[in-house]
Design a protein around this motif. Sequence first.
Motif, PDB file in Angstrom:
ATOM      1  N   LYS A  29       0.574  -0.833  -0.549  1.00 30.24           N
ATOM      2  CA  LYS A  29      -0.211  -0.216   0.082  1.00 30.24           C
ATOM      3  C   LYS A  29       0.818   0.891  -0.404  1.00 30.24           C
ATOM      4  CE  LYS A  29      -3.794  -2.148   2.269  1.00 30.24           C
ATOM      5  NZ  LYS A  29      -4.637  -2.069   3.993  1.00 30.24           N
ATOM      6  N   LEU A  30       1.949   1.521   0.642  1.00 30.37           N
ATOM      7  CA  LEU A  30       3.071   2.247   0.513  1.00 30.37           C
ATOM      8  C   LEU A  30       3.570   2.669  -0.983  1.00 30.37           C
ATOM      9  CD1 LEU A  30       4.776   1.982   4.423  1.00 30.37           C
ATOM     10  CD2 LEU A  30       2.869   3.284   3.758  1.00 30.37           C
ATOM     11  N   LEU A  31       3.901   2.058  -1.565  1.00 32.47           N
ATOM     12  CA  LEU A  31       4.022   2.370  -2.775  1.00 32.47           C
ATOM     13  C   LEU A  31       3.434   3.028  -3.668  1.00 32.47           C
ATOM     14  CD1 LEU A  31       5.032  -1.694  -3.592  1.00 32.47           C
ATOM     15  CD2 LEU A  31       6.671  -0.129  -3.169  1.00 32.47           C
TER      16      LEU A  31
ATOM     17  N   VAL B  78       7.755  -5.711 -11.020  1.00 32.12           N
ATOM     18  CA  VAL B  78       7.850  -5.972  -9.338  1.00 32.12           C
ATOM     19  C   VAL B  78       8.619  -7.945  -9.203  1.00 32.12           C
ATOM     20  CG1 VAL B  78       6.620  -7.052  -7.745  1.00 32.12           C
ATOM     21  CG2 VAL B  78       5.838  -5.080  -9.115  1.00 32.12           C
ATOM     22  N   SER B  79       9.318  -7.910  -8.554  1.00 28.47           N
ATOM     23  CA  SER B  79      10.222  -9.213  -8.415  1.00 28.47           C
ATOM     24  C   SER B  79      10.601  -9.779  -7.301  1.00 28.47           C
ATOM     25  CB  SER B  79      11.193  -8.732  -9.754  1.00 28.47           C
ATOM     26  OG  SER B  79      11.813 -10.242 -10.600  1.00 28.47           O
ATOM     27  N   HIS B  80      12.031 -10.213  -7.776  1.00 30.28           N
ATOM     28  CA  HIS B  80      12.527 -10.825  -6.085  1.00 30.28           C
ATOM     29  C   HIS B  80      13.826 -10.245  -6.068  1.00 30.28           C
ATOM     30  CE1 HIS B  80       9.293 -13.541  -6.504  1.00 30.28           C
ATOM     31  NE2 HIS B  80       9.751 -13.474  -7.744  1.00 30.28           N
ATOM     32  N   ASP B  81      14.235 -10.228  -4.998  1.00 33.23           N
ATOM     33  CA  ASP B  81      15.428  -9.623  -4.776  1.00 33.23           C
ATOM     34  C   ASP B  81      17.230 -10.561  -6.116  1.00 33.23           C
ATOM     35  OD1 ASP B  81      16.111 -12.820  -3.610  1.00 33.23           O
ATOM     36  OD2 ASP B  81      15.856 -11.232  -1.747  1.00 33.23           O
ATOM     37  N   GLY B  82      17.649 -11.682  -5.988  1.00 41.19           N
ATOM     38  CA  GLY B  82      18.109 -11.919  -6.809  1.00 41.19           C
ATOM     39  C   GLY B  82      17.930 -11.875  -8.032  1.00 41.19           C
ATOM     40  N   THR B  83      16.393 -11.530  -8.361  1.00 43.05           N
ATOM     41  CA  THR B  83      16.612 -11.807  -9.949  1.00 43.05           C
ATOM     42  C   THR B  83      16.497 -10.332 -10.697  1.00 43.05           C
ATOM     43  OG1 THR B  83      13.927 -13.561  -9.919  1.00 43.05           O
ATOM     44  CG2 THR B  83      14.358 -11.960 -11.436  1.00 43.05           C
ATOM     45  N   ILE B  84      16.286  -9.162  -9.402  1.00 47.37           N
ATOM     46  CA  ILE B  84      16.751  -8.030  -9.013  1.00 47.37           C
ATOM     47  C   ILE B  84      18.061  -7.936 -10.138  1.00 47.37           C
ATOM     48  CG2 ILE B  84      16.593  -5.524  -8.069  1.00 47.37           C
ATOM     49  CD1 ILE B  84      13.730  -6.202  -6.710  1.00 47.37           C
ATOM     50  N   THR B  85      18.901  -8.245  -8.703  1.00 49.24           N
ATOM     51  CA  THR B  85      20.059  -7.957  -8.968  1.00 49.24           C
ATOM     52  C   THR B  85      20.887  -8.450 -10.139  1.00 49.24           C
ATOM     53  OG1 THR B  85      20.270  -8.041  -5.836  1.00 49.24           O
ATOM     54  CG2 THR B  85      22.508  -8.495  -6.931  1.00 49.24           C
TER      55      THR B  85
ATOM     56  N   ILE C 232      -1.945  -4.880  -4.946  1.00 48.17           N
ATOM     57  CA  ILE C 232      -2.340  -4.064  -3.525  1.00 48.17           C
ATOM     58  C   ILE C 232      -1.812  -2.434  -4.180  1.00 48.17           C
ATOM     59  CG2 ILE C 232      -1.911  -3.197  -1.632  1.00 48.17           C
ATOM     60  CD1 ILE C 232      -1.682  -6.521  -1.470  1.00 48.17           C
ATOM     61  N   TRP C 233      -0.727  -2.292  -5.004  1.00 51.86           N
ATOM     62  CA  TRP C 233       0.347  -0.826  -5.265  1.00 51.86           C
ATOM     63  C   TRP C 233      -1.383   0.100  -6.607  1.00 51.86           C
ATOM     64  CZ3 TRP C 233       4.841  -1.341  -8.937  1.00 51.86           C
ATOM     65  CH2 TRP C 233       5.152   0.556  -9.236  1.00 51.86           C
ATOM     66  N   SER C 234      -1.726  -1.499  -7.526  1.00 52.06           N
ATOM     67  CA  SER C 234      -2.060  -0.635  -8.589  1.00 52.06           C
ATOM     68  C   SER C 234      -4.009  -1.118  -8.419  1.00 52.06           C
ATOM     69  CB  SER C 234      -1.436  -1.543  -9.590  1.00 52.06           C
ATOM     70  OG  SER C 234      -2.244  -2.477  -9.711  1.00 52.06           O
TER      71      SER C 234
ATOM     72  N   THR D   5       4.459 -11.598  -5.581  1.00 51.60           N
ATOM     73  CA  THR D   5       4.514 -10.418  -6.167  1.00 51.60           C
ATOM     74  C   THR D   5       2.806  -9.618  -6.980  1.00 51.60           C
ATOM     75  OG1 THR D   5       4.878 -11.931  -8.215  1.00 51.60           O
ATOM     76  CG2 THR D   5       6.961 -11.116  -6.724  1.00 51.60           C
ATOM     77  N   LEU D   6       2.671 -10.728  -7.467  1.00 57.91           N
ATOM     78  CA  LEU D   6       1.649 -10.407  -8.007  1.00 57.91           C
ATOM     79  C   LEU D   6       0.325  -9.602  -6.511  1.00 57.91           C
ATOM     80  CD1 LEU D   6       1.008 -14.070  -9.793  1.00 57.91           C
ATOM     81  CD2 LEU D   6       0.771 -11.846 -11.093  1.00 57.91           C
ATOM     82  N   GLN D   7       0.155 -10.187  -5.928  1.00 59.84           N
ATOM     83  CA  GLN D   7      -0.124  -9.749  -4.895  1.00 59.84           C
ATOM     84  C   GLN D   7       0.311  -7.888  -3.947  1.00 59.84           C
ATOM     85  OE1 GLN D   7       0.265 -12.596  -1.730  1.00 59.84           O
ATOM     86  NE2 GLN D   7      -2.521 -12.771  -1.568  1.00 59.84           N
ATOM     87  N   THR D   8       1.727  -8.375  -4.284  1.00 58.57           N
ATOM     88  CA  THR D   8       2.611  -6.797  -4.001  1.00 58.57           C
ATOM     89  C   THR D   8       1.789  -5.734  -5.611  1.00 58.57           C
ATOM     90  OG1 THR D   8       4.142  -7.519  -3.210  1.00 58.57           O
ATOM     91  CG2 THR D   8       4.184  -5.090  -4.645  1.00 58.57           C
ATOM     92  N   ALA D   9       2.013  -6.100  -6.735  1.00 62.69           N
ATOM     93  CA  ALA D   9       1.487  -5.193  -7.645  1.00 62.69           C
ATOM     94  C   ALA D   9      -0.181  -5.064  -7.616  1.00 62.69           C
ATOM     95  CB  ALA D   9       1.637  -5.974  -9.337  1.00 62.69           C
TER      96      ALA D   9
END
Length: 191
Positions: A37-39, A157-164, A65-67, A59-63
């Motif tokens: 929500k803070l996003l 919207v992804s994961h720490d290893g993927t982002i890196t 909620i954010w959108s 990740t789907l839930q993050t997106a």
Amino acid sequence: MDILFIRHGQGEHTLDIPKSFQIENPSLTSKGMEQAKLLRKTFPLSHNDVIFISPLRRTLQTAQIWSEKIACRKIVSPLVSPRMFPLLPNKNTLPCDTLPVVATIKKEFPNFEVDMTVSHDLWIDGINILPEHEFINVGKEFIAACKSLHKEKMYIVSHDGTITSYRQLISGEKLSREDFQFETGWAKVSC
């Protein structure tokens, strides 16, 4: 084009490590939902925005909620699914990072597009333990596909290893696990 990589909110799989890594396709925790929500304040979305999202529930839930209430384009792709970083030989994908079947994604997130232009094998196995040379090839193709949308910025919207892994691929810099993002942390990369 600027790519803003955003890590998902706190997931259930992080609450009792290493035992919780055995949870298949974990959801966000209540804290993770609040983080998502803070996003909305950090990155307010408009209907012109595009978000690429890993196929996992957190990740789907993050997106989602954010959108909420924003009719932007949301594209689910295994090209931003979990990736081990650094890649370790002879390792397997943990249950928490195993991709769900496409039908599950479509059922649970019917307002999201599912990118079926990606090979069937990547929808099964993802990019988690893909050999580095293969990841570089699919990663370059994915970045080219992002550029072809002709947007000034792209959200992923992804994961720490993927982002890196993508940050290292795009920037050419050598990164480590110390460069990982925290929950709903973000990194901007220009390409």
